[in-house]
Design an enzyme around this catalytic site. Structure first.
Site, mmCIF file in Angstrom:
data_model
loop_
_atom_site.group_PDB
_atom_site.id
_atom_site.type_symbol
_atom_site.label_atom_id
_atom_site.label_comp_id
_atom_site.label_asym_id
_atom_site.label_seq_id
_atom_site.Cartn_x
_atom_site.Cartn_y
_atom_site.Cartn_z
ATOM 1 N N ASP A 97 118.120 121.383 15.750
ATOM 2 C CA ASP A 97 119.038 121.176 14.633
ATOM 3 C C ASP A 97 120.120 120.177 15.010
ATOM 4 O O ASP A 97 120.711 120.272 16.086
ATOM 5 C CB ASP A 97 119.729 122.495 14.268
ATOM 6 N N ASP A 202 120.630 119.718 9.501
ATOM 7 C CA ASP A 202 121.153 120.840 8.738
ATOM 8 C C ASP A 202 122.048 120.366 7.588
ATOM 9 O O ASP A 202 122.891 119.483 7.786
ATOM 10 C CB ASP A 202 121.983 121.708 9.702
ATOM 11 N N GLU A 258 117.482 118.826 5.552
ATOM 12 C CA GLU A 258 117.511 119.960 4.627
ATOM 13 C C GLU A 258 118.278 119.532 3.382
ATOM 14 O O GLU A 258 119.481 119.290 3.454
ATOM 15 C CB GLU A 258 118.227 121.137 5.310
ATOM 16 N N HIS A 333 114.481 130.644 8.317
ATOM 17 C CA HIS A 333 115.388 131.733 8.696
ATOM 18 C C HIS A 333 116.365 132.123 7.594
ATOM 19 O O HIS A 333 117.216 132.979 7.812
ATOM 20 C CB HIS A 333 116.152 131.313 9.960
HETATM 21 C C1 NOJ Z 1 121.486 125.785 6.515
HETATM 22 C C2 NOJ Z 1 120.971 126.712 7.551
HETATM 23 O O1 NOJ Z 1 119.583 126.838 7.386
HETATM 24 C C3 NOJ Z 1 121.706 128.016 7.375
HETATM 25 O O2 NOJ Z 1 121.164 129.039 8.164
HETATM 26 C C4 NOJ Z 1 123.161 127.781 7.693
HETATM 27 O O3 NOJ Z 1 123.896 128.951 7.420
HETATM 28 C C5 NOJ Z 1 123.741 126.646 6.847
HETATM 29 N N1 NOJ Z 1 122.874 125.505 6.765
HETATM 30 C C6 NOJ Z 1 125.053 126.181 7.416
HETATM 31 O O4 NOJ Z 1 124.839 125.491 8.589
#
Ligand code: NOJ
Length: 559
Positions: A97, A202, A258, A333
């Site tokens: 990440d 992320d 993401e 997750h």
């Molecule tokens: C996306 C991540 O997948 C998640 O687990 C996280 O809480 C948020 N971004 C903040 O980083």
């Protein structure tokens, strides 16, 4: 030119729950090293490891306090170097990440930033003065946070608010500041120089924010969930192109961003069209919500909305075809377990295997989430203490403690959607704590671990695990690998209410995938294609059935 990641099969590791090597109840890097042989046995050639950086663990590591160091929970930098070396020896590449949107409030930059308005780090974060109405202090805007409440937190010392779209311990970085952009570029470079093969970026959709103007949606809610205020804004693309030019372009890596549930195909194309030089692929969330799970009333059965799901797969498969690259995955997750979400507990084997066929014969780089390959399920939550996720505790405070929602209703409502579902310890064997650790794990364990575990499934030729191995082997190492990677996707029988059917058309081979997404039987009309070979069947068929059984799926070579 073909890229290595176009013929990769990924596996996501939630490190905290994967394998604990030192028996402190928390998964770690040496635990991953221990399981590299298992990953080779499964057949994957790429892993994505969730954050292992120094962190107070408010959000299990997405709140980073030092980007250049490893959390003692997980090991050391030397462990990471050992992991990279040993994984590479086995032909397994590693992505990690890259957290660009926020840091922990315990990061040095933020500790400095909050000290005074003229601190050199002040502008690393997003600060704004309060507003006042009738003498009452108010946030700079009425925007909501993803984890509940406002996206602003008041800081007494300087009398201003900082932005935090996740938890209050996760202040958002100010990407308008070129120093911040340079710092994150340095972080990326550091890890690439250590030998990793790319990044899952992320929350990348959120690094740009719009002007601070109140939202006018959902008038009855105090904080408005108008995510567009900080999602997929045009400026994000400028930031990404800068990162590409400064860092990504210098390495033979893959990047997957993401981009959340609101990204349209047109947004995705901006991120991933190759000559725009931003990212290689994106994770969208559209297929995560194709049933009644999130607003289910008590006692109501879960049902897949088949037309909706089919249209979403079609949208992403055709929307990017010939233009860019896709990433495909069922869960991560942050989502419920696949079997508890789109599978069926009456047909665990059939439904799990059907879901594997359904997705992993599409084009794009696939990612399995750890435990998916053995059919792990959601656990049973009994009390609020069973939840570990900061977002559940934020909502609990607001809904139950402040607004007096019935606690049982609250638990029922969040049990299905909580991110904790996917974060229970990996079930390796029927031993105590599922073979994950010899001490009590940090999170609750699913009580079915004596039945559903890796050890049992290795033994059982018909297990979900052995089926996943077949899917991966066909995708990567059979004569069908080219058509699966690059063949044209085309959906057929679009109006069927139970069947999802698509072709993959290559230059020399053609594949037909047929999946019954429901527990109902139906008769299949005569196929317009001549069947040359049954490539895979979750009912072990030797010929194409006339009647499709519950959750039946079959992959055929046709002409
Ligand atoms: C996306 C991540 O997948 C998640 O687990 C996280 O809480 C948020 N971004 C903040 O980083």
């Amino acid at each position: 030119m073909e890229k290595w990641w176009q013929k990769s099969f990924g596996y996501q590791i939630y490190i905290r729950s994967f394998k604990d090597s030192n028996n402190d109840g928390i998964g770690d890097i040496q635990g991953i090293i221990e399981k590299l042989d298992y990953l080779s046995y499964l057949g994957v050639n790429l892993i994505w490891i969730c954050p292992f950086f120094a962190s107070p663990m408010d959000d299990n590591g997405y709140d980073v306090s030092d980007f250049y160091n490893v959390s003692p929970d997980y090991g050391s930098l030397n462990d990471i170097k050992e992991l990279i070396l040993k994984a590479h020896e086995k032909g397994i590449r590693i992505i990690i990440d890259l957290i660009m949107n926020q840091t922990s409030d315990e990061h040095y930059w933020f500790k400095e930033s909050r000290k005074s308005k003229d601190n050199p780090y002040r502008d690393y974060y997003i600060w704004a003065p309060p507003r006042y109405s009738n003498g009452q202090r108010k946030e700079p805007t009425n925007w909501a946070s993803f984890f509940g409440g406002s996206c602003w937190e008041y800081d007494e010392l300087t009398g201003e608010y900082y932005m935090k779209i996740f938890s209050k311990k996760m202040p958002d970085l100010n990407w308008k500041n070129p120093q911040v952009r340079n710092e994150i570029a340095k972080v990326a470079e550091f890890w690439l120089d250590l030998g990793i093969d790319g990044f899952r970026i992320d929350a990348v959709a959120h690094i740009g924010k719009s002007e601070f103007i109140d939202s006018t949606i959902t008038p009855d809610e105090k904080y408005k969930p108008e995510w567009e205020k900080y999602s997929n804004l045009p400026i994000v693309h400028d930031y990404l192109r800068e990162m590409y030019e400064k860092v990504f372009s210098k390495y033979d890596i893959m990047t997957v961003g993401e981009v959340g549930g609101r990204a349209l195909i047109s947004d995705a194309l901006l991120y991933v069209t190759p000559n725009r030089h931003e990212l290689n692929m994106v994770f969208n969330f559209d297929h995560n919500w194709c049933n009644n799970g999130w607003n289910r009333q008590k006692g109501e059965k879960l049902v897949i909305n088949v037309p909706h799901m089919k249209s979403i797969f079609d949208k992403w498969q055709t929307g990017l075809q010939g233009k860019a690259w896709n990433a495909i995955y069922w869960l991560n997750h942050d989502q419920p377990r696949l079997l508890s979400h789109y599978g069926d507990s009456r047909y665990p084997q059939e439904s799990a295997k059907m879901l594997a066929i359904c997705l992993y014969f599409m084009w794009g780089t696939p990612f399995i989430y750890n435990g998916e390959e053995i059919g792990m399920t959601n656990p049973h939550f009994k009390s609020i203490d069973d939840f570990k996720d900061v977002s559940i505790h934020t909502q609990y405070k607001i809904n139950v403690l402040e607004n007096h929602q019935d606690i049982e209703d609250f638990i029922y409502q969040v049990s299905y959607s909580t991110r904790d579902n996917a974060r229970t310890p990996m079930q390796w064997s029927g031993e105590e704590y599922g073979g994950f650790s010899k001490s009590r794990p940090w999170n609750i364990l699913c009580d079915n671990y004596q039945k559903i575990n890796v050890e049992n499934e290795i033994e059982d030729q018909d297990s979900i695990l052995n089926f996943y191995r077949k899917v991966i082997a066909i995708r990567l190492n059979s004569g069908y690998n080219d058509v699966i990677a690059f063949g044209k996707y085309q959906q057929i029988k679009k109006d069927h209410l139970k069947l999802y059917a698509y072709l993959r058309i290559g230059s020399t081979k053609k594949i037909l995938v047929l999946c019954n997404l429901t527990s109902c039987e139906f008769n299949l009309d005569e196929l317009e294609y001549r069947v040359i070979n049954i490539i895979l069947s979750n009912y072990d068929r030797k010929e194409v059935p006339k009647t499709f059984a519950p959750f039946e799926a079959i992959v055929l070579e046709v002409e």
